[in-house]
Design a protein around this motif. Structure first.
Motif, PDB file in Angstrom:
ATOM      1  N   ALA A  88      -0.725   7.215   6.166  1.00  0.00           N
ATOM      2  CA  ALA A  88      -1.458   6.202   6.935  1.00  0.00           C
ATOM      3  C   ALA A  88      -0.726   4.868   6.901  1.00  0.00           C
ATOM      4  O   ALA A  88      -0.585   4.197   7.930  1.00  0.00           O
ATOM      5  CB  ALA A  88      -2.872   6.043   6.377  1.00  0.00           C
ATOM      6  N   ASN A  89      -0.205   4.482   5.725  1.00  0.00           N
ATOM      7  CA  ASN A  89       0.432   3.173   5.611  1.00  0.00           C
ATOM      8  C   ASN A  89       1.835   3.146   6.194  1.00  0.00           C
ATOM      9  O   ASN A  89       2.277   2.103   6.671  1.00  0.00           O
ATOM     10  CB  ASN A  89       0.395   2.690   4.162  1.00  0.00           C
ATOM     11  CG  ASN A  89      -1.000   2.224   3.781  1.00  0.00           C
ATOM     12  OD1 ASN A  89      -1.465   1.202   4.260  1.00  0.00           O
ATOM     13  ND2 ASN A  89      -1.697   3.012   2.986  1.00  0.00           N
ATOM     14  N   TRP A 141       0.843  -1.211   0.000  1.00  0.00           N
ATOM     15  CA  TRP A 141       0.000   0.000   0.000  1.00  0.00           C
ATOM     16  C   TRP A 141       0.876   1.258   0.000  1.00  0.00           C
ATOM     17  O   TRP A 141       0.556   2.256  -0.645  1.00  0.00           O
ATOM     18  CB  TRP A 141      -0.905   0.045   1.238  1.00  0.00           C
ATOM     19  CG  TRP A 141      -2.224  -0.650   1.105  1.00  0.00           C
ATOM     20  CD1 TRP A 141      -2.703  -1.622   1.925  1.00  0.00           C
ATOM     21  CD2 TRP A 141      -3.251  -0.421   0.121  1.00  0.00           C
ATOM     22  NE1 TRP A 141      -3.953  -2.014   1.509  1.00  0.00           N
ATOM     23  CE2 TRP A 141      -4.306  -1.286   0.403  1.00  0.00           C
ATOM     24  CE3 TRP A 141      -3.354   0.438  -0.967  1.00  0.00           C
ATOM     25  CZ2 TRP A 141      -5.467  -1.338  -0.352  1.00  0.00           C
ATOM     26  CZ3 TRP A 141      -4.514   0.394  -1.734  1.00  0.00           C
ATOM     27  CH2 TRP A 141      -5.548  -0.483  -1.424  1.00  0.00           C
ATOM     28  N   LEU A 142       1.972   1.192   0.778  1.00  0.00           N
ATOM     29  CA  LEU A 142       2.909   2.321   0.881  1.00  0.00           C
ATOM     30  C   LEU A 142       3.554   2.591  -0.488  1.00  0.00           C
ATOM     31  O   LEU A 142       3.606   3.743  -0.941  1.00  0.00           O
ATOM     32  CB  LEU A 142       3.971   1.962   1.930  1.00  0.00           C
ATOM     33  CG  LEU A 142       4.995   3.012   2.326  1.00  0.00           C
ATOM     34  CD1 LEU A 142       4.335   4.270   2.848  1.00  0.00           C
ATOM     35  CD2 LEU A 142       5.915   2.434   3.413  1.00  0.00           C
ATOM     36  N   ILE A 143       4.001   1.526  -1.161  1.00  0.00           N
ATOM     37  CA  ILE A 143       4.585   1.644  -2.511  1.00  0.00           C
ATOM     38  C   ILE A 143       3.527   2.234  -3.460  1.00  0.00           C
ATOM     39  O   ILE A 143       3.817   3.135  -4.253  1.00  0.00           O
ATOM     40  CB  ILE A 143       5.004   0.251  -3.060  1.00  0.00           C
ATOM     41  CG1 ILE A 143       5.935  -0.478  -2.097  1.00  0.00           C
ATOM     42  CG2 ILE A 143       5.604   0.373  -4.462  1.00  0.00           C
ATOM     43  CD1 ILE A 143       7.370  -0.116  -2.197  1.00  0.00           C
ATOM     44  N   HIS A 144       2.293   1.705  -3.349  1.00  0.00           N
ATOM     45  CA  HIS A 144       1.179   2.188  -4.171  1.00  0.00           C
ATOM     46  C   HIS A 144       0.972   3.692  -3.953  1.00  0.00           C
ATOM     47  O   HIS A 144       0.830   4.455  -4.921  1.00  0.00           O
ATOM     48  CB  HIS A 144      -0.087   1.394  -3.809  1.00  0.00           C
ATOM     49  CG  HIS A 144      -1.336   1.878  -4.471  1.00  0.00           C
ATOM     50  ND1 HIS A 144      -1.614   1.666  -5.794  1.00  0.00           N
ATOM     51  CD2 HIS A 144      -2.395   2.576  -3.981  1.00  0.00           C
ATOM     52  CE1 HIS A 144      -2.795   2.205  -6.095  1.00  0.00           C
ATOM     53  NE2 HIS A 144      -3.277   2.748  -5.012  1.00  0.00           N
ATOM     54  N   GLN A 151       1.505   9.069  -5.724  1.00  0.00           N
ATOM     55  CA  GLN A 151       1.840  10.334  -5.040  1.00  0.00           C
ATOM     56  C   GLN A 151       0.670  10.873  -4.226  1.00  0.00           C
ATOM     57  O   GLN A 151       0.296  12.046  -4.329  1.00  0.00           O
ATOM     58  CB  GLN A 151       2.317  11.362  -6.080  1.00  0.00           C
ATOM     59  CG  GLN A 151       3.581  10.886  -6.791  1.00  0.00           C
ATOM     60  CD  GLN A 151       4.155  11.944  -7.714  1.00  0.00           C
ATOM     61  OE1 GLN A 151       3.464  12.439  -8.598  1.00  0.00           O
ATOM     62  NE2 GLN A 151       5.408  12.304  -7.525  1.00  0.00           N
ATOM     63  N   ASP A 152       0.081   9.967  -3.412  1.00  0.00           N
ATOM     64  CA  ASP A 152      -1.039  10.355  -2.557  1.00  0.00           C
ATOM     65  C   ASP A 152      -0.581  10.393  -1.096  1.00  0.00           C
ATOM     66  O   ASP A 152      -0.313   9.350  -0.497  1.00  0.00           O
ATOM     67  CB  ASP A 152      -2.198   9.363  -2.743  1.00  0.00           C
ATOM     68  CG  ASP A 152      -3.453   9.812  -2.013  1.00  0.00           C
ATOM     69  OD1 ASP A 152      -4.326  10.399  -2.650  1.00  0.00           O
ATOM     70  OD2 ASP A 152      -3.544   9.583  -0.789  1.00  0.00           O
ATOM     71  N   VAL A 153      -0.473  11.619  -0.567  1.00  0.00           N
ATOM     72  CA  VAL A 153       0.093  11.814   0.775  1.00  0.00           C
ATOM     73  C   VAL A 153      -0.703  11.087   1.864  1.00  0.00           C
ATOM     74  O   VAL A 153      -0.091  10.425   2.716  1.00  0.00           O
ATOM     75  CB  VAL A 153       0.296  13.315   1.104  1.00  0.00           C
ATOM     76  CG1 VAL A 153       0.711  13.514   2.565  1.00  0.00           C
ATOM     77  CG2 VAL A 153       1.366  13.910   0.191  1.00  0.00           C
ATOM     78  N   PRO A 154      -2.059  11.144   1.889  1.00  0.00           N
ATOM     79  CA  PRO A 154      -2.775  10.410   2.948  1.00  0.00           C
ATOM     80  C   PRO A 154      -2.503   8.902   2.920  1.00  0.00           C
ATOM     81  O   PRO A 154      -2.340   8.291   3.965  1.00  0.00           O
ATOM     82  CB  PRO A 154      -4.253  10.701   2.658  1.00  0.00           C
ATOM     83  CG  PRO A 154      -4.246  11.969   1.878  1.00  0.00           C
ATOM     84  CD  PRO A 154      -2.981  11.954   1.062  1.00  0.00           C
ATOM     85  N   TYR A 179      -0.744  -3.791 -10.620  1.00  0.00           N
ATOM     86  CA  TYR A 179      -0.710  -5.025  -9.820  1.00  0.00           C
ATOM     87  C   TYR A 179      -0.554  -4.739  -8.327  1.00  0.00           C
ATOM     88  O   TYR A 179      -1.132  -5.431  -7.503  1.00  0.00           O
ATOM     89  CB  TYR A 179       0.438  -5.915 -10.278  1.00  0.00           C
ATOM     90  CG  TYR A 179       0.298  -6.331 -11.716  1.00  0.00           C
ATOM     91  CD1 TYR A 179      -0.607  -7.334 -12.081  1.00  0.00           C
ATOM     92  CD2 TYR A 179       1.036  -5.721 -12.718  1.00  0.00           C
ATOM     93  CE1 TYR A 179      -0.765  -7.711 -13.398  1.00  0.00           C
ATOM     94  CE2 TYR A 179       0.884  -6.093 -14.043  1.00  0.00           C
ATOM     95  CZ  TYR A 179      -0.023  -7.086 -14.379  1.00  0.00           C
ATOM     96  OH  TYR A 179      -0.186  -7.464 -15.681  1.00  0.00           O
ATOM     97  N   ILE A 180       0.267  -3.737  -7.988  1.00  0.00           N
ATOM     98  CA  ILE A 180       0.606  -3.487  -6.580  1.00  0.00           C
ATOM     99  C   ILE A 180      -0.629  -3.136  -5.742  1.00  0.00           C
ATOM    100  O   ILE A 180      -0.818  -3.701  -4.665  1.00  0.00           O
ATOM    101  CB  ILE A 180       1.691  -2.385  -6.465  1.00  0.00           C
ATOM    102  CG1 ILE A 180       3.022  -2.916  -7.030  1.00  0.00           C
ATOM    103  CG2 ILE A 180       1.881  -1.958  -5.013  1.00  0.00           C
ATOM    104  CD1 ILE A 180       4.146  -1.905  -7.034  1.00  0.00           C
TER     105      ILE A 180
END
Lengths: 82, 82
Positions: free
Chosen positions: A63-64, A48-51, A56-59, B4-5
């Motif tokens: 959160a992740n 999720w963090l990589i995603h 480029q979504d800060v929230p 995929y991620i």
């Protein structure tokens, strides 16, 4: 109204791991906790963090990142207790 | 690549509760599990579900509906064990 629901949901699901981390640090008891759950969950949160970084979504990143650290602490204690 | 991620991340964080539910159903042991965590987490996931319905996003609705059911089972067993 949804301007509030999304952020409150994110804060609750992220912060929910705080009481679990405190309990594990205090009691060192991880008996009922599933190793499989935390292995999958920590991997999933990392993705999720990589995603979040890719889109480029800060929230999503914030959160992740927090959840990753908290859930990793529980996972490490669970592995150590084996 | 991010095509995929995101989905893999969603499947992992949702499915991670399956081994925890199986362990709780089998052992009835919820000793190391934090009541505060599951109370906050189930509430948060329920709000994510509402958020998904409001933004009409099927993946958010599906992932949180499944997680809500799984995490609620753990919460119910934790409350019953008190």
């Amino acid at each position: 109204m949804d301007a509030y629901i999304g952020p409150i949901a994110a804060i609750l699901t992220t912060a929910s791991f705080i009481p679990q981390v405190i309990q594990v640090l205090k009691t060192k008891n991880t008996e009922g906790i599933s190793l499989g759950m935390y292995a999958m969950f920590v991997t999933g949160v990392f993705l999720w963090l990589i995603h979040g970084i890719l889109i480029q979504d800060v929230p999503v990143i914030a959160a992740n990142a927090v959840t990753f650290v908290l859930a990793s602490i529980v996972l490490i204690f669970k592995i150590k207790s084996k």
